[in-house]
Design a protein around this motif. Structure first.
Motif, short mmCIF file in Angstrom:
data_model
loop_
_atom_site.label_atom_id
_atom_site.label_comp_id
_atom_site.label_asym_id
_atom_site.label_seq_id
_atom_site.Cartn_x
_atom_site.Cartn_y
_atom_site.Cartn_z
N UNK A 103 -10.07 -5.23 -5.05
CA UNK A 103 -9.23 -6.14 -5.82
C UNK A 103 -9.14 -7.50 -5.13
N UNK A 104 -8.98 -7.51 -3.82
CA UNK A 104 -8.89 -8.77 -3.08
C UNK A 104 -10.18 -9.58 -3.19
N UNK A 105 -11.31 -8.90 -3.29
CA UNK A 105 -12.59 -9.60 -3.41
C UNK A 105 -12.66 -10.43 -4.69
N UNK B 141 1.38 0.10 9.75
CA UNK B 141 0.28 -0.39 10.58
C UNK B 141 0.15 -1.91 10.52
N UNK B 142 0.86 -2.55 9.61
CA UNK B 142 0.80 -4.00 9.51
C UNK B 142 -0.33 -4.51 8.65
N UNK B 143 -0.99 -3.61 7.90
CA UNK B 143 -2.10 -4.02 7.06
C UNK B 143 -1.61 -4.72 5.79
N UNK B 144 -0.50 -4.24 5.23
CA UNK B 144 0.04 -4.81 4.00
C UNK B 144 1.54 -4.93 4.10
N UNK B 145 2.12 -5.72 3.19
CA UNK B 145 3.56 -5.71 2.98
C UNK B 145 3.79 -5.47 1.50
N UNK C 295 -1.71 -8.56 1.36
CA UNK C 295 -2.59 -8.08 2.44
C UNK C 295 -2.35 -8.97 3.66
N UNK C 296 -1.82 -8.38 4.71
CA UNK C 296 -1.51 -9.11 5.94
C UNK C 296 -2.67 -9.07 6.93
N UNK C 297 -3.43 -7.99 6.93
CA UNK C 297 -4.50 -7.81 7.90
C UNK C 297 -5.71 -7.20 7.19
N UNK C 298 -6.55 -8.07 6.64
CA UNK C 298 -7.72 -7.58 5.90
C UNK C 298 -8.68 -6.83 6.82
N UNK C 299 -8.86 -7.35 8.04
CA UNK C 299 -9.76 -6.68 8.99
C UNK C 299 -9.26 -5.27 9.29
N UNK C 300 -7.94 -5.10 9.33
CA UNK C 300 -7.38 -3.77 9.56
C UNK C 300 -7.71 -2.83 8.42
#
Length: 246
Positions: A163-165, A200-204, A212-217
Motif C-alpha cells: 500500500x505504501x508503494x 516495535x516502533x514500525x507503525x503508529x 509507517x514510522x520505520x519502513x526499513x523495520x
C-alpha cells in the motif's frame, strides 16, 4: 475552496499510461475521463459486464473474491502502477471478483471498446498490458501462498508495504476491521498484529489512521512474498519506455 476532486490531474501519474509510446497514448488521451474514486466505491461487482477500465492515479482499488456465506478476501490491489479490469482484454466481459476502492483518490476511466480497439492493434499497448497482467497474476498467486503459510503479522507487513508503494506519504486511513476484511482474518488477529508492530516502533495507529514510522523495520520483518511481487513488477515493467510528464 474547491474540492480536491475538482483539480486537474495528470494521466502520467499512472505508470501504465506514462509507459505508452507518444503515438499510442495520443489515440487514448481524448477518451480518458478523470473520475473521483471514493473510499468504498464498488467499481464493478462479481459477474458484472465491464463497460470501462480504470487507471488509478492517487486511488487504490482492492480486488476481492466473495464467498457464498458473505466472507471475502483480497486477492490483489491496484494503484498507480496498473489498471482495473484486465479480464476485459484477457477474453472475458466479466469477472468473478469485486473491485472496491480501498484508498480514495482520483483515476482515469476509459470505455471498454476504446481499449479493445487499441489492444487489437497487437502493438506496444497490447504487449504492455499483457506484461502488467502477468505481474498482477504473480501478486494474486503470492497473496494466496502468503495467506496460507505466513502469520497475520507478516501478512499485515506485506499489505502495508504494498500500500505504501502506491501512496505519496506514509499515512493511510484504514480501520482494523477493513484490514481484517482485506486479509480474510478475524479483527482480533489484526489488532494483535498491529499492536506488536506498534510496540516495535514500525507503525503508529490511532482512530483509523496508520502511519509507517520505520519502513526499513517493516521490510526487515516482512515475509518473502513482498519482495517476490515487487521484483516481478520491476522485471516486467521497469524497462518499458516512459514518456515525459507534460
Amino acid at each position: 475552496m474547491s474540492s480536491p476532486h475538482a483539480l486537474k490531474h495528470n494521466p502520467n501519474q499512472n505508470h501504465l499510461l506514462a509507459a505508452m509510446l507518444d503515438e499510442d497514448f495520443a489515440r487514448l488521451a481524448p477518451h480518458l475521463e478523470q473520475v473521483p474514486m471514493l473510499l468504498g466505491d464498488v467499481i464493478y461487482d462479481s459477474g458484472d459486464k465491464l463497460h470501462h477500465v480504470y487507471f488509478p492515479t492517487t486511488a487504490i482499488v482492492s480486488l476481492h473474491y466473495l464467498l457464498e456465506n458473505g466472507g471475502s478476501s483480497e486477492i490483489a490491489g491496484v494503484g498507480n502502477e496498473g489498471v482495473v479490469g484486465v479480464s476485459l482484454f484477457m477474453g472475458g466481459d466479466s469477472t468473478p471478483s469485486r473491485a472496491v476502492v480501498q484508498t480514495g483518490g482520483i483515476g482515469f476511466r476509459l470505455k471498454a471498446h476504446v481499449l479493445m480497439d487499441e489492444f487489437n492493434r497487437s502493438g506496444p499497448v497490447m504487449r504492455l498490458l499483457l506484461r502488467y497482467t502477468q505481474a498482477l497474476i504473480t501478486q494474486m498467486s503470492q497473496t494466496a501462498v502468503c495467506n496460507r503459510h505466513h502469520s497475520v503479522e507478516q501478512q499485515l507487513c506485506r499489505w502495508l508495504l504494498l500500500t505504501m508503494d502506491r501512496l505519496p506519504n506514509r499515512e493511510l486511513t484504514m480501520t482494523q476491521e477493513l484490514i481484517a476484511n482485506m486479509l480474510g482474518v478475524r479483527r482480533e488477529g489484526v489488532t494483535e498484529a498491529a499492536g506488536r508492530l506498534q510496540v516495535r516502533g514500525f507503525i503508529s495507529y490511532r482512530r483509523g489512521h496508520i502511519t509507517v514510522q520505520d519502513r526499513a523495520g517493516l521490510e526487515g520483518h516482512v515475509c518473502e512474498c513482498y519482495g517476490v511481487v515487487k521484483k516481478e513488477f520491476a522485471r516486467l515493467l521497469s524497462d518499458v519506455r516512459r514518456r515525459q510528464n507534460t
